[in-house]
Design a protein around this motif. Structure first.
Motif, PDB file in Angstrom:
ATOM      1  N   TYR A  19       0.641  -1.214   0.042  1.00  0.00           N
ATOM      2  CA  TYR A  19       0.040   0.291  -0.136  1.00  0.00           C
ATOM      3  C   TYR A  19       0.833   1.071   0.056  1.00  0.00           C
ATOM      4  CZ  TYR A  19      -4.544  -2.262   0.888  1.00  0.00           C
ATOM      5  OH  TYR A  19      -5.725  -2.942   0.736  1.00  0.00           O
ATOM      6  N   PHE A  20       1.921   1.388   0.721  1.00  0.00           N
ATOM      7  CA  PHE A  20       2.861   2.267   0.735  1.00  0.00           C
ATOM      8  C   PHE A  20       3.626   2.570  -0.484  1.00  0.00           C
ATOM      9  CE2 PHE A  20       3.057   1.359   5.593  1.00  0.00           C
ATOM     10  CZ  PHE A  20       1.960   2.222   5.925  1.00  0.00           C
ATOM     11  N   SER A  21       3.650   1.621  -1.382  1.00  0.00           N
ATOM     12  CA  SER A  21       4.447   1.714  -2.631  1.00  0.00           C
ATOM     13  C   SER A  21       4.145   2.990  -3.411  1.00  0.00           C
ATOM     14  CB  SER A  21       4.522   0.457  -3.559  1.00  0.00           C
ATOM     15  OG  SER A  21       3.105   0.162  -3.976  1.00  0.00           O
ATOM     16  N   LEU A  38     -14.379   3.063  16.151  1.00  0.00           N
ATOM     17  CA  LEU A  38     -14.683   1.932  15.082  1.00  0.00           C
ATOM     18  C   LEU A  38     -15.097   2.917  13.831  1.00  0.00           C
ATOM     19  CD1 LEU A  38     -17.164  -0.327  17.467  1.00  0.00           C
ATOM     20  CD2 LEU A  38     -15.145  -1.067  15.983  1.00  0.00           C
ATOM     21  N   LEU A  39     -15.864   3.776  14.030  1.00  0.00           N
ATOM     22  CA  LEU A  39     -16.566   4.676  12.848  1.00  0.00           C
ATOM     23  C   LEU A  39     -15.177   5.263  12.118  1.00  0.00           C
ATOM     24  CD1 LEU A  39     -18.588   5.938  11.222  1.00  0.00           C
ATOM     25  CD2 LEU A  39     -18.621   7.686  12.611  1.00  0.00           C
ATOM     26  N   LEU A  40     -14.146   5.742  12.670  1.00  0.00           N
ATOM     27  CA  LEU A  40     -13.060   6.210  12.377  1.00  0.00           C
ATOM     28  C   LEU A  40     -12.285   5.051  11.400  1.00  0.00           C
ATOM     29  CD1 LEU A  40     -11.972   8.933  14.770  1.00  0.00           C
ATOM     30  CD2 LEU A  40     -12.799   9.272  12.754  1.00  0.00           C
ATOM     31  N   MET A  41     -12.101   4.093  12.107  1.00  0.00           N
ATOM     32  CA  MET A  41     -11.355   2.798  11.310  1.00  0.00           C
ATOM     33  C   MET A  41     -11.901   2.443  10.351  1.00  0.00           C
ATOM     34  SD  MET A  41     -10.074   0.712  14.822  1.00  0.00           S
ATOM     35  CE  MET A  41      -9.001  -0.575  13.810  1.00  0.00           C
ATOM     36  N   ILE A  42     -13.444   2.132  10.400  1.00  0.00           N
ATOM     37  CA  ILE A  42     -13.966   1.475   9.169  1.00  0.00           C
ATOM     38  C   ILE A  42     -13.961   2.833   7.843  1.00  0.00           C
ATOM     39  CG2 ILE A  42     -16.616   2.283   9.791  1.00  0.00           C
ATOM     40  CD1 ILE A  42     -15.194  -0.942   8.305  1.00  0.00           C
ATOM     41  N   LEU A  43     -14.070   3.993   8.329  1.00  0.00           N
ATOM     42  CA  LEU A  43     -14.168   4.964   7.171  1.00  0.00           C
ATOM     43  C   LEU A  43     -12.731   4.764   6.532  1.00  0.00           C
ATOM     44  CD1 LEU A  43     -15.678   7.871   8.874  1.00  0.00           C
ATOM     45  CD2 LEU A  43     -16.686   6.670   6.914  1.00  0.00           C
ATOM     46  N   PHE A  44     -11.528   4.644   7.160  1.00  0.00           N
ATOM     47  CA  PHE A  44     -10.311   4.618   6.613  1.00  0.00           C
ATOM     48  C   PHE A  44     -10.125   3.193   5.782  1.00  0.00           C
ATOM     49  CE2 PHE A  44      -6.020   2.568   7.023  1.00  0.00           C
ATOM     50  CZ  PHE A  44      -5.347   3.689   6.425  1.00  0.00           C
ATOM     51  N   PHE A  45     -10.817   2.036   6.334  1.00  0.00           N
ATOM     52  CA  PHE A  45     -10.687   0.980   5.750  1.00  0.00           C
ATOM     53  C   PHE A  45     -11.439   0.898   4.504  1.00  0.00           C
ATOM     54  CE2 PHE A  45      -9.638  -1.272   9.864  1.00  0.00           C
ATOM     55  CZ  PHE A  45      -8.308  -1.034   9.772  1.00  0.00           C
ATOM     56  N   THR A  46     -12.697   1.415   4.406  1.00  0.00           N
ATOM     57  CA  THR A  46     -13.465   1.536   3.418  1.00  0.00           C
ATOM     58  C   THR A  46     -12.871   2.543   2.324  1.00  0.00           C
ATOM     59  OG1 THR A  46     -15.583   1.544   4.727  1.00  0.00           O
ATOM     60  CG2 THR A  46     -15.930   2.187   2.619  1.00  0.00           C
ATOM     61  N   PHE A  47     -12.382   3.521   2.478  1.00  0.00           N
ATOM     62  CA  PHE A  47     -11.646   4.340   1.556  1.00  0.00           C
ATOM     63  C   PHE A  47     -10.556   3.387   1.146  1.00  0.00           C
ATOM     64  CE2 PHE A  47      -7.344   6.597   0.958  1.00  0.00           C
ATOM     65  CZ  PHE A  47      -7.905   7.145  -0.051  1.00  0.00           C
ATOM     66  N   LEU A  48      -9.778   2.739   1.633  1.00  0.00           N
ATOM     67  CA  LEU A  48      -8.550   1.937   1.139  1.00  0.00           C
ATOM     68  C   LEU A  48      -8.980   1.038   0.299  1.00  0.00           C
ATOM     69  CD1 LEU A  48      -5.680   2.431   2.048  1.00  0.00           C
ATOM     70  CD2 LEU A  48      -5.552   0.604   3.601  1.00  0.00           C
ATOM     71  N   TYR A  73     -11.239   0.157  -7.182  1.00  0.00           N
ATOM     72  CA  TYR A  73     -11.605   1.101  -8.361  1.00  0.00           C
ATOM     73  C   TYR A  73     -10.219   1.269  -8.996  1.00  0.00           C
ATOM     74  CZ  TYR A  73     -13.521   4.930 -11.075  1.00  0.00           C
ATOM     75  OH  TYR A  73     -13.822   5.929 -11.958  1.00  0.00           O
ATOM     76  N   PHE A  74      -9.182   1.485  -8.663  1.00  0.00           N
ATOM     77  CA  PHE A  74      -7.906   1.607  -9.543  1.00  0.00           C
ATOM     78  C   PHE A  74      -7.114   0.408  -9.576  1.00  0.00           C
ATOM     79  CE2 PHE A  74      -9.013   5.852  -7.791  1.00  0.00           C
ATOM     80  CZ  PHE A  74      -8.901   6.665  -8.466  1.00  0.00           C
ATOM     81  N   LEU A  85      -9.954 -12.119   0.062  1.00  0.00           N
ATOM     82  CA  LEU A  85     -10.948 -11.580  -0.856  1.00  0.00           C
ATOM     83  C   LEU A  85     -10.482 -10.722  -1.564  1.00  0.00           C
ATOM     84  CD1 LEU A  85     -12.750 -10.369   2.664  1.00  0.00           C
ATOM     85  CD2 LEU A  85     -13.469 -12.260   0.868  1.00  0.00           C
ATOM     86  N   THR A  86     -11.129 -10.462  -2.760  1.00  0.00           N
ATOM     87  CA  THR A  86     -10.555  -9.654  -4.072  1.00  0.00           C
ATOM     88  C   THR A  86     -10.990  -8.206  -3.422  1.00  0.00           C
ATOM     89  OG1 THR A  86     -13.105  -9.553  -4.958  1.00  0.00           O
ATOM     90  CG2 THR A  86     -11.609 -11.269  -5.763  1.00  0.00           C
ATOM     91  N   PRO A  87     -10.549  -6.979  -4.156  1.00  0.00           N
ATOM     92  CA  PRO A  87     -10.701  -5.607  -3.467  1.00  0.00           C
ATOM     93  C   PRO A  87     -12.181  -5.398  -3.478  1.00  0.00           C
ATOM     94  CG  PRO A  87      -8.817  -5.891  -5.188  1.00  0.00           C
ATOM     95  CD  PRO A  87      -9.609  -7.228  -5.175  1.00  0.00           C
ATOM     96  N   TRP A  88     -12.905  -5.557  -4.374  1.00  0.00           N
ATOM     97  CA  TRP A  88     -14.298  -5.324  -4.299  1.00  0.00           C
ATOM     98  C   TRP A  88     -15.105  -6.134  -3.222  1.00  0.00           C
ATOM     99  CZ3 TRP A  88     -16.107  -1.055  -5.976  1.00  0.00           C
ATOM    100  CH2 TRP A  88     -15.363  -0.514  -7.380  1.00  0.00           C
ATOM    101  N   GLN A  89     -14.874  -7.534  -3.179  1.00  0.00           N
ATOM    102  CA  GLN A  89     -15.394  -8.124  -2.036  1.00  0.00           C
ATOM    103  C   GLN A  89     -15.083  -7.384  -0.536  1.00  0.00           C
ATOM    104  OE1 GLN A  89     -13.749 -11.850  -2.707  1.00  0.00           O
ATOM    105  NE2 GLN A  89     -15.514 -12.817  -3.621  1.00  0.00           N
ATOM    106  N   SER A  90     -13.823  -7.027  -0.703  1.00  0.00           N
ATOM    107  CA  SER A  90     -13.338  -6.238   0.704  1.00  0.00           C
ATOM    108  C   SER A  90     -14.237  -5.046   0.755  1.00  0.00           C
ATOM    109  CB  SER A  90     -11.921  -5.930   0.728  1.00  0.00           C
ATOM    110  OG  SER A  90     -11.166  -7.230   0.468  1.00  0.00           O
ATOM    111  N   PHE A  91     -14.459  -4.316  -0.149  1.00  0.00           N
ATOM    112  CA  PHE A  91     -15.138  -3.081  -0.246  1.00  0.00           C
ATOM    113  C   PHE A  91     -16.512  -3.267   0.341  1.00  0.00           C
ATOM    114  CE2 PHE A  91     -17.791   0.088  -2.468  1.00  0.00           C
ATOM    115  CZ  PHE A  91     -17.684   1.309  -1.896  1.00  0.00           C
ATOM    116  N   TYR A  92     -16.922  -4.223  -0.239  1.00  0.00           N
ATOM    117  CA  TYR A  92     -18.734  -4.732  -0.236  1.00  0.00           C
ATOM    118  C   TYR A  92     -18.813  -4.860   1.487  1.00  0.00           C
ATOM    119  CZ  TYR A  92     -19.357  -4.544  -4.944  1.00  0.00           C
ATOM    120  OH  TYR A  92     -19.394  -4.219  -6.443  1.00  0.00           O
ATOM    121  N   LYS A  93     -17.862  -5.642   1.725  1.00  0.00           N
ATOM    122  CA  LYS A  93     -18.043  -6.107   3.470  1.00  0.00           C
ATOM    123  C   LYS A  93     -17.715  -5.016   4.225  1.00  0.00           C
ATOM    124  CE  LYS A  93     -13.933  -6.816   5.223  1.00  0.00           C
ATOM    125  NZ  LYS A  93     -12.992  -5.978   5.861  1.00  0.00           N
ATOM    126  N   ASP A  94     -16.737  -3.961   3.808  1.00  0.00           N
ATOM    127  CA  ASP A  94     -16.669  -2.743   4.829  1.00  0.00           C
ATOM    128  C   ASP A  94     -17.922  -1.859   4.664  1.00  0.00           C
ATOM    129  OD1 ASP A  94     -14.167  -3.484   5.488  1.00  0.00           O
ATOM    130  OD2 ASP A  94     -12.879  -2.308   4.066  1.00  0.00           O
TER     131      ASP A  94
END
Length: 364
Positions: free
Chosen positions: A37-39, A83-93, A99-100, A115-124
């Motif tokens: 992620y940091f790359s 919890l809210l701040l963490m899930i907002l960060f994870f959802t953005f990530l 998307y990209f 999980l695929t990126p989209w599966q992770s996003f839907y989970k979040d």
């Protein structure tokens, strides 16, 4: 309302604890994911890469503990905000990754549940809805146990998490969810079984017909079109079967020795994905291990993605009579979470994996 809050509370709490624990079981693997992620090609935060392991440890420990805090009902206002701040960060990530198409596996559940990126996003997104519900209805989060015990439970949770993290860092993950776990035959895990699902592609053919560009899609055959052909692009519509191990090879001077070496009856592999980043204390232990293995009839080889000059330098510096081969860095990181690490095999089957700290425990 109390029943709904209770259900949401248990779902969110258990998911956070489970997600945190599987990453806490393998903090080095999670740190590799953070480095990705940091790359520059993803978030371009390279200055954080040297601290990836520390960040990984803090994140996963906090993820487990905040899940416990929610379940016991400790400081509901603070807990729901976190919890809210963490899930907002994870959802953005996860959205950014999906998307990209930057990171193919977010690492949310480590190697336990890829999980695929989209599966992770839907989970979040589902978690975000549940956490928002808890955030606005936190007055219904009633505490379990005596409130005086909550601080001790949270403190004990922190201590146990850090002790567990220390154990897996000094040894190896307690649970191995990766394709190279003990008992795996590498060659068999690289084989595609007969009749396995093949990848399905759409072929998008671009033609210029009567002065206009048009696209005709087929499953591979050349379309019967009267016009000037411009180009063709392929698009995967269904992924084919991918063997559990698909990126492992043993090479030297451009020659592939994988099949030959994996036929050895007695084989010890010294795995060091990057000799620049190898633990000096671990390298110092190798000479004794190599001699002991060879005296018991084992062939001993080194696997690293480092260049030949560095391999030679390390051999001279640490007195290693070791033949080094090249292998993909990502594959070596996956094989064992120790740099260097010891892998004992018999005809391609992994019998034992050990952290360099446990080199004395290797039996021949």
């Amino acid at each position: 309302m109390k029943i709904l809050v209770s259900i949401a509370r248990w779902v969110v709490g258990i998911l956070f604890i489970f997600s945190g624990f599987v990453k806490l079981n393998d903090p080095i693997g999670f740190s590799f994911k953070l480095e990705e992620y940091f790359s520059p090609s993803v978030l371009n935060l390279e200055f954080l890469a040297p601290f990836a392991l520390v960040i990984a440890l803090l994140l996963v420990v906090f993820e487990v503990v905040v899940g416990i805090m929610l379940l016991i009902g400790y400081l509901p206002r603070f807990t729901t905000w976190v919890l809210l701040l963490m899930i907002l960060f994870f959802t953005f990530l996860t959205f950014y990754s999906a998307y990209f198409n930057k990171v193919t596996d977010c690492g949310c559940f480590g190697d336990a549940i890829p999980l695929t990126p989209w599966q992770s996003f839907y989970k979040d997104i589902i978690l975000l809805v549940l956490i928002l519900f808890l955030f606005f209805k936190r007055e219904h989060i009633t505490p379990y146990f005596a409130q005086a015990s909550h601080r001790w439970i949270v403190f004990l949770s922190f201590m146990l998490c850090f002790l567990f993290a220390y154990y897996v860092l000094m040894h190896l993950p307690w649970l191995d969810f990766r394709a190279y776990k003990e008992g795996t035959n590498i060659q068999q895990a690289m084989t595609i079984p007969e009749g396995a699902q093949e990848a399905v592609y759409d072929y998008n053919w671009k033609f210029r017909v009567n002065g206009e560009e048009k696209i005709y899609t087929t499953n591979g055959s050349y379309p019967a079109v009267e016009g000037e052909f411009i180009e063709v692009e392929t698009e995967m519509v269904k992924k084919g079967y991918e063997p559990p191990i698909h990126d492992f090879s043993i090479e030297k001077d451009g020659e592939n020795f994988t099949s030959e070496i994996l036929q050895e009856e007695k084989l010890l592999m010294i795995v060091a994905y990057s000799l620049n980043r190898s633990e000096p204390d671990g390298l110092e232990k190798l000479e004794k291990v190599i001699k002991k293995a060879r005296s018991n009839g084992y062939r001993v080889i080194g696997l690293s993605a480092s260049d030949e000059d560095l391999k030679g330098t390390m051999n001279r510096k640490y007195g290693l009579d070791l033949e080094w081969f090249f292998s993909d860095e990502t594959a070596l990181k996956t094989i064992i979470r120790s740099n260097p690490g010891l892998v004992k095999l018999q005809k391609g089957t992994i019998l034992k994996k050990l952290h360099w700290n446990d080199a004395e425990d290797l039996k021949f």
